[in-house]
Design an enzyme around this catalytic site. Structure first.
Site, PDB file in Angstrom:
ATOM      1  N   SER A  82       0.795  -1.152  -0.349  1.00 39.44           N
ATOM      2  CA  SER A  82       0.205  -0.576  -0.268  1.00 39.44           C
ATOM      3  C   SER A  82       0.939   1.045  -0.443  1.00 39.44           C
ATOM      4  O   SER A  82       2.122   1.569   0.447  1.00 39.44           O
ATOM      5  CB  SER A  82      -0.785  -0.241   1.397  1.00 39.44           C
ATOM      6  OG  SER A  82      -0.194  -0.087   2.397  1.00 39.44           O
ATOM      7  N   GLY A 128      -0.638   4.762   0.745  1.00 45.38           N
ATOM      8  CA  GLY A 128      -1.438   6.074   1.023  1.00 45.38           C
ATOM      9  C   GLY A 128      -1.799   5.908  -0.435  1.00 45.38           C
ATOM     10  O   GLY A 128      -2.553   5.274  -1.496  1.00 45.38           O
ATOM     11  N   GLU A 148      -1.311   7.445  -2.628  1.00 46.82           N
ATOM     12  CA  GLU A 148      -0.708   6.927  -3.868  1.00 46.82           C
ATOM     13  C   GLU A 148      -1.404   5.633  -5.135  1.00 46.82           C
ATOM     14  O   GLU A 148      -0.900   4.934  -6.030  1.00 46.82           O
ATOM     15  CB  GLU A 148       0.671   6.649  -4.436  1.00 46.82           C
ATOM     16  CG  GLU A 148       1.823   8.029  -3.765  1.00 46.82           C
ATOM     17  CD  GLU A 148       1.885   9.435  -4.781  1.00 46.82           C
ATOM     18  OE1 GLU A 148       1.656   8.978  -5.575  1.00 46.82           O
ATOM     19  OE2 GLU A 148       1.294  10.236  -3.923  1.00 46.82           O
ATOM     20  N   GLY A 149      -1.765   5.088  -3.999  1.00 43.74           N
ATOM     21  CA  GLY A 149      -2.909   3.413  -4.422  1.00 43.74           C
ATOM     22  C   GLY A 149      -2.223   2.934  -4.391  1.00 43.74           C
ATOM     23  O   GLY A 149      -1.446   2.310  -2.783  1.00 43.74           O
ATOM     24  N   GLY A 154      -4.967   1.556   5.701  1.00 45.56           N
ATOM     25  CA  GLY A 154      -4.600   0.237   5.778  1.00 45.56           C
ATOM     26  C   GLY A 154      -5.581  -0.877   6.009  1.00 45.56           C
ATOM     27  O   GLY A 154      -5.671  -2.300   5.634  1.00 45.56           O
ATOM     28  N   ASP A 155      -6.021  -1.021   7.700  1.00 48.73           N
ATOM     29  CA  ASP A 155      -6.871  -1.586   7.731  1.00 48.73           C
ATOM     30  C   ASP A 155      -8.222  -2.402   7.192  1.00 48.73           C
ATOM     31  O   ASP A 155      -8.671  -3.370   6.309  1.00 48.73           O
ATOM     32  CB  ASP A 155      -7.631  -1.981   9.165  1.00 48.73           C
ATOM     33  CG  ASP A 155      -6.388  -1.506  10.283  1.00 48.73           C
ATOM     34  OD1 ASP A 155      -5.406  -2.148   9.820  1.00 48.73           O
ATOM     35  OD2 ASP A 155      -6.532  -0.784  11.140  1.00 48.73           O
TER      36      ASP A 155
HETATM   37  O1  F1X Z   1       0.981  -1.082  16.966  1.00 43.17           O
HETATM   38  P1  F1X Z   1       0.220  -2.008  15.976  1.00 43.17           P
HETATM   39  O2  F1X Z   1      -0.975  -2.885  16.281  1.00 43.17           O
HETATM   40  O3  F1X Z   1       1.030  -2.323  14.859  1.00 43.17           O
HETATM   41  O4  F1X Z   1      -1.182  -0.596  15.443  1.00 43.17           O
HETATM   42  C1  F1X Z   1      -2.696  -0.503  16.523  1.00 43.17           C
HETATM   43  C2  F1X Z   1      -3.302   0.559  16.135  1.00 43.17           C
HETATM   44  O5  F1X Z   1      -2.591   1.239  15.793  1.00 43.17           O
HETATM   45  O6  F1X Z   1      -3.475   0.610  14.216  1.00 43.17           O
HETATM   46  C3  F1X Z   1      -5.230   0.865  13.864  1.00 43.17           C
HETATM   47  C4  F1X Z   1      -4.741   1.437  12.831  1.00 43.17           C
HETATM   48  O7  F1X Z   1      -4.352   0.470  11.488  1.00 43.17           O
HETATM   49  C5  F1X Z   1      -5.650   1.592  15.432  1.00 43.17           C
HETATM   50  O8  F1X Z   1      -6.824   1.428  15.507  1.00 43.17           O
HETATM   51  C6  F1X Z   1      -4.830   0.689  16.751  1.00 43.17           C
HETATM   52  O9  F1X Z   1      -5.181   0.714  17.276  1.00 43.17           O
END
Ligand code: F1X
Length: 302
Positions: free
Chosen positions: A216, A218, A220-221, A247-248
């Site tokens: 990924s 951002g 930029e696709g 990203g999620d």
């Molecule tokens: O510390 P990690 O596990 O890498 O990331 C955790 C976190 O920052 O990622 C999410 C956003 O992607 C937030 O909701 C979350 O709590």
């Protein structure tokens, strides 16, 4: 159902602060608290799209109970394994001009027995899973090879795994032969030997066992290096907002495409549009449906 694994679940606190003064008192305009950790966010997006999901991972102490209560309130089915130590809190400070600073605690210390118990629960949940998404940081005491082991166990059950990780967990992940590994460009750069182009870095992870790698970029696709070829998705415009959780949301789109057997271009269009739609939503785990619908047809895939 799509199973999501969040070993380092968190209570995500988001502060909206118009302007940050690093040497003075900052008045917070609004506070938002909800269950988070990357896998939880992925499950929220999939649930919002009407998909059956199940959240698993580790949770402990009063923060763990707050995470459970929030998942219950959101109607997200869960099978969290209890641990003795307290789950972490993360803080996102979102400024007026878009963007956010994140402060992520390392997370609880997990014992070998607790991790073994998680493995037992995970194996039984795989029996009912169409796909598994394994994402986020590892809490303390959990070996770096754990995601690779979880992906390998999923493969033994015939369940494709998507891994979204950073650092040593990302470096080890391909060994478990996951269907998709999804780093962002910076995570990829840290995990593989120096490379000139993200596609070369992705090829490195594929050579080590990952079936496909989606990088990924951002606004930029993204790039996707897959057995069917290499694809690039370009965004039609810049979306303003809070990129935390984008990203999620993108990973949720990849999981959707995977279980639906969508062709790669369509999968990537959905994933990129969901990522953009998450930027437009103020809190990680949400996405803006209008932005999603508007952006989806405009994403260029080459
Ligand atoms: O510390 P990690 O596990 O890498 O990331 C955790 C976190 O920052 O990622 C999410 C956003 O992607 C937030 O909701 C979350 O709590």
């Amino acid at each position: 159902m799509i199973l999501t694994v969040t070993l380092n679940a968190a209570l995500d606190v988001t502060y909206q602060v118009p302007e940050i003064d690093w040497t003075g008192v900052n008045r917070v305009r609004s506070v938002h608290r909800r269950a988070g950790g990357k896998g939880v966010n992925v499950a929220r997006v999939l649930h919002g799209l009407g998909r059956e999901v199940l959240v698993t991972g580790l949770a402990g102490g009063p923060v763990g109970r707050a995470i459970e209560a929030d998942l219950e309130a959101a109607g997200l089915p869960r099978a969290l394994v209890p641990i003795a130590a307290e789950s972490r809190t993360t803080l996102a400070v979102a400024g007026g001009g878009g963007g956010a600073a994140l402060f992520n605690e390392p997370g609880p210390e997990v014992s070998e027995a607790e991790l073994r118990e998680f493995g037992r629960v995970y194996a039984s949940l795989l029996e009912r899973a169409e796909a598994v998404v394994i994402s986020g940081s590892l809490p303390r005491g959990v070996p770096a090879g754990t995601y690779a082991e979880l992906a390998a166990l999923a493969a033994e059950h015939g369940v494709p795994a998507i891994v979204d990780a950073d650092g040593a967990a990302l470096r080890h992940a391909p060994v478990g032969r996951p269907a998709i590994v999804k780093p962002n460009a910076e995570e990829l750069a840290r995990a593989v030997p120096p490379h000139g182009h993200p596609v070369e870095g992705a090829e490195h992870l594929r050579a080590r066992g990952a079936e496909s790698v989606v990088v990924s970029l951002g606004e930029e696709g993204l790039y996707a290096v897959t057995p069917e070829g290499t694809f690039r998705a370009r965004m039609p415009y810049r979306v303003e907002g809070n990129p935390t959780g984008a990203g999620d949301s993108l990973v949720a789109g990849l999981a959707l495409g995977l279980v639906e057997g969508a062709a790669w271009p369509e999968r990537l269009r959905t994933a990129a549009a969901l990522g953009a739609a998450a930027v437009a939503a103020p809190v990680a785990g949400d996405f803006d449906r209008d932005v999603y619908a508007r952006t989806h047809p405009l994403i260029e895939i080459t």
